[in-house]
Design a protein around this motif. Structure first.
Motif, PDB file in Angstrom:
ATOM      1  N   ALA A   1      -2.391   6.132   3.634  1.00 37.15           N
ATOM      2  CA  ALA A   1      -2.744   5.628   2.304  1.00 37.15           C
ATOM      3  C   ALA A   1      -4.241   5.519   2.048  1.00 37.15           C
ATOM      4  O   ALA A   1      -4.678   5.613   0.911  1.00 37.15           O
ATOM      5  CB  ALA A   1      -2.106   4.256   2.095  1.00 37.15           C
ATOM      6  N   GLU A   2      -5.014   5.283   3.104  1.00 33.90           N
ATOM      7  CA  GLU A   2      -6.429   5.075   2.830  1.00 33.90           C
ATOM      8  C   GLU A   2      -7.184   6.374   2.963  1.00 33.90           C
ATOM      9  O   GLU A   2      -6.880   7.188   3.802  1.00 33.90           O
ATOM     10  CB  GLU A   2      -7.023   4.101   3.844  1.00 33.90           C
ATOM     11  CG  GLU A   2      -6.623   2.703   3.592  1.00 33.90           C
ATOM     12  CD  GLU A   2      -7.178   1.819   4.691  1.00 33.90           C
ATOM     13  OE1 GLU A   2      -6.591   0.773   4.917  1.00 33.90           O
ATOM     14  OE2 GLU A   2      -8.169   2.208   5.325  1.00 33.90           O
TER      15      GLU A   2
ATOM     16  N   MET B   1       0.825  -1.191   0.000  1.00 35.36           N
ATOM     17  CA  MET B   1       0.000   0.000   0.000  1.00 35.36           C
ATOM     18  C   MET B   1       0.870   1.256   0.000  1.00 35.36           C
ATOM     19  O   MET B   1       0.544   2.242  -0.603  1.00 35.36           O
ATOM     20  CB  MET B   1      -0.854  -0.030   1.266  1.00 35.36           C
ATOM     21  CG  MET B   1      -2.099   0.792   1.223  1.00 35.36           C
ATOM     22  SD  MET B   1      -3.239   0.249   2.499  1.00 35.36           S
ATOM     23  CE  MET B   1      -2.375   0.735   3.979  1.00 35.36           C
ATOM     24  N   LEU B   2       1.992   1.171   0.700  1.00 28.14           N
ATOM     25  CA  LEU B   2       2.824   2.369   0.857  1.00 28.14           C
ATOM     26  C   LEU B   2       4.114   2.303   0.048  1.00 28.14           C
ATOM     27  O   LEU B   2       4.413   3.197  -0.714  1.00 28.14           O
ATOM     28  CB  LEU B   2       3.185   2.557   2.345  1.00 28.14           C
ATOM     29  CG  LEU B   2       2.056   2.853   3.299  1.00 28.14           C
ATOM     30  CD1 LEU B   2       2.595   2.937   4.712  1.00 28.14           C
ATOM     31  CD2 LEU B   2       1.383   4.151   2.937  1.00 28.14           C
TER      32      LEU B   2
ATOM     33  N   ARG C   1       4.098   2.967  -7.350  1.00 34.83           N
ATOM     34  CA  ARG C   1       2.756   3.314  -7.852  1.00 34.83           C
ATOM     35  C   ARG C   1       2.081   4.329  -6.940  1.00 34.83           C
ATOM     36  O   ARG C   1       1.525   5.318  -7.392  1.00 34.83           O
ATOM     37  CB  ARG C   1       1.900   2.055  -7.977  1.00 34.83           C
ATOM     38  CG  ARG C   1       2.436   1.081  -9.005  1.00 34.83           C
ATOM     39  CD  ARG C   1       1.600  -0.155  -9.097  1.00 34.83           C
ATOM     40  NE  ARG C   1       1.633  -0.978  -7.888  1.00 34.83           N
ATOM     41  CZ  ARG C   1       2.658  -1.733  -7.506  1.00 34.83           C
ATOM     42  NH1 ARG C   1       3.752  -1.755  -8.240  1.00 34.83           N
ATOM     43  NH2 ARG C   1       2.616  -2.448  -6.420  1.00 34.83           N
ATOM     44  N   THR C   2       2.107   4.065  -5.638  1.00 39.26           N
ATOM     45  CA  THR C   2       1.519   5.044  -4.723  1.00 39.26           C
ATOM     46  C   THR C   2       2.562   6.064  -4.290  1.00 39.26           C
ATOM     47  O   THR C   2       2.223   7.180  -3.960  1.00 39.26           O
ATOM     48  CB  THR C   2       0.934   4.370  -3.478  1.00 39.26           C
ATOM     49  OG1 THR C   2       1.962   3.647  -2.814  1.00 39.26           O
ATOM     50  CG2 THR C   2      -0.199   3.432  -3.830  1.00 39.26           C
TER      51      THR C   2
ATOM     52  N   VAL D   1      -7.512   3.567  -1.876  1.00 41.02           N
ATOM     53  CA  VAL D   1      -6.085   3.677  -1.606  1.00 41.02           C
ATOM     54  C   VAL D   1      -5.580   4.825  -2.456  1.00 41.02           C
ATOM     55  O   VAL D   1      -5.877   4.897  -3.644  1.00 41.02           O
ATOM     56  CB  VAL D   1      -5.351   2.380  -1.984  1.00 41.02           C
ATOM     57  CG1 VAL D   1      -3.851   2.562  -1.783  1.00 41.02           C
ATOM     58  CG2 VAL D   1      -5.871   1.232  -1.164  1.00 41.02           C
ATOM     59  N   GLN D   2      -4.865   5.723  -1.840  1.00 44.67           N
ATOM     60  CA  GLN D   2      -4.408   6.870  -2.600  1.00 44.67           C
ATOM     61  C   GLN D   2      -2.891   6.962  -2.563  1.00 44.67           C
ATOM     62  O   GLN D   2      -2.243   6.433  -1.676  1.00 44.67           O
ATOM     63  CB  GLN D   2      -5.028   8.138  -2.062  1.00 44.67           C
ATOM     64  CG  GLN D   2      -4.632   8.390  -0.608  1.00 44.67           C
ATOM     65  CD  GLN D   2      -5.061   9.756  -0.144  1.00 44.67           C
ATOM     66  OE1 GLN D   2      -5.758  10.464  -0.846  1.00 44.67           O
ATOM     67  NE2 GLN D   2      -4.614  10.124   1.035  1.00 44.67           N
TER      68      GLN D   2
ATOM     69  N   VAL E   1      -5.744   5.403  -6.341  1.00 47.86           N
ATOM     70  CA  VAL E   1      -5.008   4.349  -7.028  1.00 47.86           C
ATOM     71  C   VAL E   1      -5.931   3.166  -7.278  1.00 47.86           C
ATOM     72  O   VAL E   1      -6.000   2.614  -8.361  1.00 47.86           O
ATOM     73  CB  VAL E   1      -3.787   3.899  -6.204  1.00 47.86           C
ATOM     74  CG1 VAL E   1      -3.090   2.759  -6.907  1.00 47.86           C
ATOM     75  CG2 VAL E   1      -2.829   5.055  -6.030  1.00 47.86           C
TER      76      VAL E   1
ATOM     77  N   PHE F   1     -10.206   0.171  -2.104  1.00 46.61           N
ATOM     78  CA  PHE F   1      -9.555  -0.613  -1.066  1.00 46.61           C
ATOM     79  C   PHE F   1     -10.191  -1.991  -0.944  1.00 46.61           C
ATOM     80  O   PHE F   1     -11.409  -2.105  -0.805  1.00 46.61           O
ATOM     81  CB  PHE F   1      -9.674   0.155   0.255  1.00 46.61           C
ATOM     82  CG  PHE F   1      -9.011  -0.529   1.412  1.00 46.61           C
ATOM     83  CD1 PHE F   1      -7.643  -0.637   1.472  1.00 46.61           C
ATOM     84  CD2 PHE F   1      -9.775  -1.076   2.420  1.00 46.61           C
ATOM     85  CE1 PHE F   1      -7.027  -1.271   2.533  1.00 46.61           C
ATOM     86  CE2 PHE F   1      -9.176  -1.711   3.489  1.00 46.61           C
ATOM     87  CZ  PHE F   1      -7.796  -1.804   3.529  1.00 46.61           C
TER      88      PHE F   1
ATOM     89  N   HIS G   1       4.362   6.536  -1.682  1.00 45.07           N
ATOM     90  CA  HIS G   1       4.393   7.115  -0.343  1.00 45.07           C
ATOM     91  C   HIS G   1       5.788   7.045   0.256  1.00 45.07           C
ATOM     92  O   HIS G   1       6.168   7.925   1.025  1.00 45.07           O
ATOM     93  CB  HIS G   1       3.411   6.382   0.587  1.00 45.07           C
ATOM     94  CG  HIS G   1       1.982   6.692   0.276  1.00 45.07           C
ATOM     95  ND1 HIS G   1       1.456   7.934   0.462  1.00 45.07           N
ATOM     96  CD2 HIS G   1       0.996   5.925  -0.225  1.00 45.07           C
ATOM     97  CE1 HIS G   1       0.186   7.927   0.102  1.00 45.07           C
ATOM     98  NE2 HIS G   1      -0.114   6.734  -0.319  1.00 45.07           N
TER      99      HIS G   1
END
Lengths: 471, 630
Positions: free
Chosen positions: B43-44, A350-351, A355-356, B221-222, B229, B232, A358
């Motif tokens: 992220a969320e 997710m992080l 792609r994201t 999800v960003q 993105v 979720f 973070h």
């Protein structure tokens, strides 16, 4: 004359296996981290994973070359290799800076970081010097030469503004410690000038690695205390800086130590016990004071970084740093934490992915958090254990060498790997400050992949020929 | 070798670091949740969709409250890029560059500040990563000129929203109003987001949880620059927004409008209740105002000051909050309590002795029924004296305290002197004095009936709200019980709240009501009754008038005497009551029968027959300008 052994005859298979395994896992992680739907092929050379595959290929080729060349060459050409390496370090200073550091030699995207290869050169020359027949570890000349070998490239790397690699070079101290190098001649030269003192040896110079830890421990304690203030009932309203508390504790500690020594030592040595206690107090207070007041004179961003690492930062500043100074580390820690026990799954982070985005640098210096997020505690534990296994294996290899050259070199490799792993993983889990150095054989990057492979393949080659040499 | 043992230092060191790292990883990834939560925070993102508020129907299925679609232009500061073309944006919305900057500055200020307990400082509630309304309440036309160009201005987006609309322009006090949720209601863990509406008063506030509906939540999800993105976990935690089921009112909106019309140029209240169900049919606060005045910033800016500064105080919810002396309408209760306590029977008579208390000219009442019909003051003075002094203590003052305590208990059982637990906001309890009350005024055991005698005819300290008066009328209609008056007949199809289904019995038995109710019938229908103007052909109505003197001592010592209040309570038809009404007209002059009774009768006629035949009566009320109208 040497026996002509088969190329693979006495190779250390466990080490080779674990090296190849790291390379594979590294590629897999770089692939999942930087994965781009428009470029799904692993061998797409416009993507970092394609390049990483290429770098691993080049590294393995270099490894093969290393195996074909007689291992004696390193011993013979130790000085020219070192000289060449130093030249590159000087040349690179005149190259345009990249990310604020003059550490990049090459054209465009293709290039190498000479500092990565300087480690090998230093390891080889150090091994050569220490393995010379007439060397004496207690000799002032030996101390002087080894330290010059070490400090010269370190100074150049510091000029490059590459603090990470600079720190890695201190790993050679462990090697010197193992080989019995002692700083005693230097220390005695100074201490014995004081009238009435005549030491034959000091514990300080011999056991400089334990001393190093005491110094680090002392520094951290001082910094932790520097934020505190003490109030005493005798002086109501007065706030005494934490540093004075530290001095008080050191005094008590030395006093107790002196009392203890008096009990143990014979009458004749009791005089020395006092000197030792006084020296210990003076030295430790000096160090503590230097750290305490030196810290105040640091740049604000450096202070924040250290305070963040030690967890002594004000909450307000920490909140601010979360999206500023501490952005990378904060996100990396979150990524590690979000992995949980079993991880978020391959390519499902997710992080820590591009792609994201973070976690910046999630395919290079911060790749550990990407792996930890995908595979969770199960995966990260395996990775840590694998690295520990690799280092212990190298220590084992080092200890079975007949030649001192080989042993010094092997220890150098083990300690360089250790530094890289400890710092790189440590900064992902709040145990080390953020220092930009790659995770060996895992992070994306040509220079580090090639230098670590060469370092390890040279070791494998030396080890495979260990029975050929006597010294 | 000499230094071989040093290898153990190194081995131990490596192993130790390995163990520490594994333990730390275990703590971070498995034991401790701090970083997991931080990861979610990073992220969320929850994207929340607020459904339009529930529509509201009256008892006949007429839409009383509906939603009108409008658009907000929302702004998120963090998403505005460095190279944002402020000039072009200002041009698009027809502003100047400075206007735009000022607006952004003002949004920041409008958010207030709150106390941060961790940092121990006050800090602004403004968060640059949250979305705030930049332009509000745009019509579809206004939005259509902006929308096609909006993609050139990242950080700004449209949001469809809805605004309340009140097609009947009445019942403002019942319906209440909505306003943008304040900073204390907005937040990640709270229901509202910036720009959402929340009920502030009346029905909108009381039934907020039933009206606001179910918010839709979408988890996404960003990435680091807040772009979506993916959804979720494939949207398995997402919920869709759902508008709440309509609210059905017991209110008759047309009757309400009629009541408001009748009360034009007057101050006071009309409350009508369906006795069987306790549903409020009409609740007029006069003067009133159009509830649409409180819809949207534009209207509020335009009308709010005007309403607040109006000397007739239209914003004051008179039927709920204004406590008046009930005057003679109170006599119905005194007779009931007297009979229940056994101090009189329905056939007890008292002479109309004007020496104790003033009265109008009428024959002496020979029964409770006659006394109510003729509203004889000395009669109820005598009745109340008997209720208060029952000789339960030798000390006359103590005796009064015992009697009054019992009396107050009776009154409370009628819903008087207590706050009726209705579903309206702004209700006050009125006042039924009890011994403690008088002890405070006169000192403990320092008062007796003669001290407090004005309460016997509904003057003095007794104070009732028009809602309570109407409830008394409903109790008369039901002969002894009431359901707490309320406006919502049904939430969706679920019926009213449970507590509005329960019958509350008074402490007076059913059998004692008949003589009083008969007296109320005679008030309206028999010669000598005080409410003759309330007669409606073909409908048997029971009523009781009240004429309340409005005088008080000013600080200067002068007596301020103003025209009498006109009060009337009634219910009809007598044998199958469908409506109970209380009318209170402030300073109308004359008696209860002069203004309040005919007004109530018009309401009853309108409700029962659907139309009013007696146009002269209607015209007289409509034309009247009473209540010292300013």
């Amino acid at each position: 004359m040497r026996q002509n052994q088969s190329l693979t005859g006495s190779i250390d298979w466990p080490l080779l296996f674990v090296v190849l395994l790291f390379m594979t896992m590294g590629i897999a992680t770089v692939y999942s981290t930087a994965y781009n739907e428009e470029h799904p092929s692993l061998f797409d050379f416009s993507m970092v994973y394609g390049k990483q595959v290429m770098w691993v290929g080049v590294s393995l080729f270099l490894g093969l070359l290393v195996f074909l060349i007689d291992s004696d060459i390193y011993r013979k050409f130790a000085l020219p290799i070192y000289g060449f390496s130093i030249t590159l370090l000087v040349v690179v200073l005149f190259m345009p800076a990249k990310n604020g550091a003059h550490s990049w030699l090459g054209i465009g995207d293709m290039g190498i970081q000479p500092a990565e290869f300087a480690k090998i050169a230093v390891a080889i020359l150090l091994a050569r010097v220490l393995s010379d027949l007439n060397v004496n570890q207690q000799n002032i000349r030996t101390v002087f030469v080894t330290n010059v070998i070490l400090l010269f490239p370190m100074a150049l790397i510091l000029l490059q503004n590459d603090a990470g690699t600079f720190v890695v070079f201190t790993s050679f101290l462990f090697v010197m410690y193992r080989e019995g190098i002692t700083y005693d001649p230097l220390i005695l030269g100074v201490v014995n000038r004081i009238p009435g003192i005549r030491f034959k040896q000091t514990w300080l110079g011999t056991h400089f690695i334990p001393i190093l830890f005491v110094v680090i421990f002392l520094s951290i304690t001082t910094l932790l205390l520097s934020k505190e203030t003490i109030t005493l009932d005798i002086f109501p309203g007065e706030e005494i800086p934490g540093f004075y508390g530290m001095v008080f504790f050191l005094f008590i500690f030395c006093l107790l130590g002196y009392g203890l020594l008096r009990l143990i030592l014979s009458k004749r040595d009791r005089g020395r016990a006092l000197i030792i206690a006084v020296l210990a107090f003076v030295l430790s207070t000096t160090i503590s004071g230097a750290v305490n007041f030196g810290f105040e004179s640091l740049q604000p961003h450096q202070k924040v970084r250290i305070e963040l690492f030690l967890g002594i930062i004000d909450e307000e500043l920490a909140d601010e740093a979360k999206d500023g100074e501490d952005y990378n580390r904060n996100r990396a820690l979150a990524a590690v934490g979000s992995g949980g026990l079993t991880g978020r799954g391959y390519k499902n982070s997710m992080l820590a992915n591009t792609r994201t985005g973070h976690v910046p640098e999630s395919e290079t210096d911060f790749i550990f958090c990407a792996f930890a997020e995908e595979w969770g505690f199960m995966g990260s534990m395996v990775l840590v254990v694998m690295y520990i296994f690799m280092m212990l294996r190298i220590v084992k290899i080092a200890e079975r060498q007949r030649s001192r050259f080989n042993r010094v070199y092997a220890y150098s490799v083990a300690m360089i790997l250790f530094y890289h792993c400890a710092v790189n993983i440590g900064m992902n889990i709040e145990l080390a400050p953020v220092i930009g150095i790659p995770l060996p054989l895992f992070s994306y990057g040509g220079s580090s992949m090639m230098s670590f492979s060469m370092m390890l393949f040279i070791l494998l080659k030396l080890d495979s020929q260990r029975k050929d040499v006597l010294n | 070798m000499k230094y071989d043992s040093r290898k153990y230092v190194i081995i131990t060191f490596i192993t130790l670091i390995g163990i520490i790292y594994v333990l730390k990883l275990f703590y971070m990834q498995v034991v401790d949740d701090t970083w997991k939560l931080r990861a979610q925070e990073i992220a969320e993102k929850r994207r929340e969709i607020t459904p339009p508020r529930a529509v509201v129907f009256d008892r006949n299925g007429k839409k009383v409250v509906e939603n009108k679609t409008y658009y907000n232009l929302m702004m998120c500061e963090d998403e505005i890029p460095e190279d944002f073309d402020t000039l072009a944006f200002a041009k698009l919305i027809g502003w100047t560059k400075e206007d735009v900057k000022n607006r952004i500055y003002n949004i920041r200020i409008e958010q207030d500040s709150s106390w941060n307990r961790q940092k121990k400082i006050r800090e602004s509630n403004y968060r640059s990563y949250r979305t705030y309304p930049f332009l509000k309440e745009l019509t579809a036309d206004e939005m259509s000129t902006i929308l096609p160009h909006l993609e050139n201005f990242p950080g700004f987006r449209e949001e469809v929203s809805s605004m309340r609309n009140y097609p009947y322009k009445s019942a403002a006090n019942i319906l209440g109003y909505v306003a943008e949720a304040g900073p204390e209601d907005v937040g990640p863990r709270k229901f509202y987001k910036n720009g959402d509406l929340k009920g502030r008063t009346g029905l909108e506030s009381y039934y907020e949880d039933y009206i606001r509906g179910q918010r839709g939540i979408q988890y996404i999800v960003q990435d680091a620059v807040n772009n979506k993105v993916s959804s979720f976990e494939d949207g398995q935690y997402d919920t869709t927004a759902r508008q709440a089921d309509p609210i059905h009112l017991g209110l008759d909106i047309e009757l309400q409008q009629y009541g408001e019309k009748l009360m034009q140029n007057k101050k006071g209240a009309i409350v009508a209740i369906e006795p069987k169900t306790g549903e409020i049919l009409t609740l007029v606060s006069a003067p009133s105002y159009d509830p649409n005045y409180f819809v949207g910033k534009k209207n509020i800016n335009k009308y709010y000051n005007e309403l607040v500064n109006d000397p007739n105080k239209p914003l004051y919810p008179r039927p709920l909050a204004s406590a008046y002396m009930p005057g003679s309408t109170f006599k119905t209760l005194q007779s009931l309590i007297g009979m229940q306590e056994g101090v009189i029977t329905e056939n007890t008579g008292f002479p109309c002795n004007k020496s104790v208390v003033g009265c109008h000219n009428h024959p002496s009442a020979q029964s409770v029924t006659q006394a109510v019909q003729m509203s004889c003051n000395p009669y109820f003075y005598a009745v109340t004296r008997r209720i208060i002094h029952q000789k339960k203590s030798k000390n006359i003052n103590e005796d009064a305290a015992i009697g009054l305590a019992k009396w107050a208990e009776y009154m409370h059982s009628f819903g008087l002197g207590v706050r009726l637990p209705s579903d309206l906001t702004g209700i006050t309890p009125g006042l039924i004095p009890d011994p403690a009350y008088y002890d405070k005024w006169y000192g403990h055991n320092n008062w007796r009936f003669s001290t407090i005698r004005s309460i016997s005819i509904g003057q003095g300290e007794v104070q009732l709200t028009p809602l309570q008066l109407a409830n008394v009328a409903a109790i008369m209609a039901n002969r002894g019980w009431y359901i707490t008056p309320h406006v919502v007949k049904s939430i969706g199809d679920d019926g009213p709240l449970p507590r509005f289904r329960k019958k509350n019995y008074t402490m007076v038995d059913r059998k004692y009501f008949d003589p009083v109710v008969e007296g109320m019938r005679r008030c309206v229908h028999e010669a000598g009754g005080t409410a003759r103007l309330a007669r409606i052909p073909g409908i048997t109505m029971c009523g009781k008038t009240g004429t309340v003197e409005d005088q008080r001592n000013l600080k200067s010592g002068n007596l301020l005497k103003r025209p009498n209040h006109s009060v009337f309570i009634c219910f009809a038809p007598m044998d199958d009551p469908k409506i109970a009404v209380a009318v209170f007209i402030e300073n109308a002059g004359g008696g209860g029968g002069t203004w309040a009774a005919p007004t109530a009768s018009l309401i009853v006629e309108k409700y029962l027959n659907g139309e009013v035949k007696d146009e002269a009566k209607e015209k007289r009320i409509l034309d009247a300008k009473l209540s010292l109208w300013e």
